[in-house]
Design a protein around this motif. Structure first.
Motif: not given
Length: 174
Positions: A24-38, A50-63
């Motif tokens: 759900x976070x990816x659906x909401x923010x995937x495009x703007x994050x990808x554009x920023x990373x590009x 890098x977006x995939x790395x970001x999602x993994x980091x979010x998964x690990x550090x959301x807490x």
């Protein structure tokens, strides 16, 4: 999936191990994050990695999210750190060579940045200025939010934005 659910609650669900919340976070923010990373990587494939790395980091550090900033600001900060980790010491891609990708559809860079001229011109800016321009102009973050994402004072954000605008005006005039 509840699109009206506040971002902080969705992130809390991610912290609890809910993979659907991460989607759900990816659906909401995937495009703007990808554009920023590009804008930082200047290469679509690298930005996607890098977006995939970001999602993994979010998964690990959301807490670790403490609510001191908006979730979107926090996500851009995570993405920025992942980009800097990946791009540290790596030379920018050679934009003179044609791309060998077969995707005929416009990518996020064409949709968000608005074409080759602007992409090339933005690439001339130093990374620090490019980050500020992308977060301010493309992602509509406030000076305060940009300062938080980049970990710099608001005055520095304003200064970098002023210098970037001057450089872009120079490119328009020349």
């Amino acid at each position: 999936m509840n699109r009206t659910e506040p971002d902080a609650r969705v992130l809390a669900r991610v912290a609890d191990g809910d993979a659907g919340a991460l989607a759900e976070l990816y659906e909401r923010y995937g495009r703007p994050l990808l554009a920023f990373l590009f804008g930082l990587a200047q290469d679509r494939g690298t930005a996607e990695e890098i977006l995939q790395d970001t999602l993994l980091a979010v998964w690990r550090s959301a807490g670790t999210y403490q609510g001191r900033s908006s979730v979107s600001t926090w996500l851009f900060g995570v993405a920025r750190r992942q980009a800097h980790n990946r791009l540290r010491g790596k030379p920018p891609p050679d934009t003179a060579e044609p791309s060998d990708r077969a995707d005929p559809l416009p990518g996020p860079e064409e949709l968000v940045v608005g074409g080759e001229w602007l992409t090339t011109t933005l690439a001339r800016l130093p990374l620090a200025q490019r980050e500020v321009v992308a977060l301010h102009s493309l992602h509509d973050l406030t000076h305060h939010d940009i300062a938080e994402v980049l970990g710099i004072p608001v005055g520095t954000v304003k200064s970098r934005l002023h210098l970037a605008r001057a450089k872009l005006r120079e490119c328009l005039d020349g």
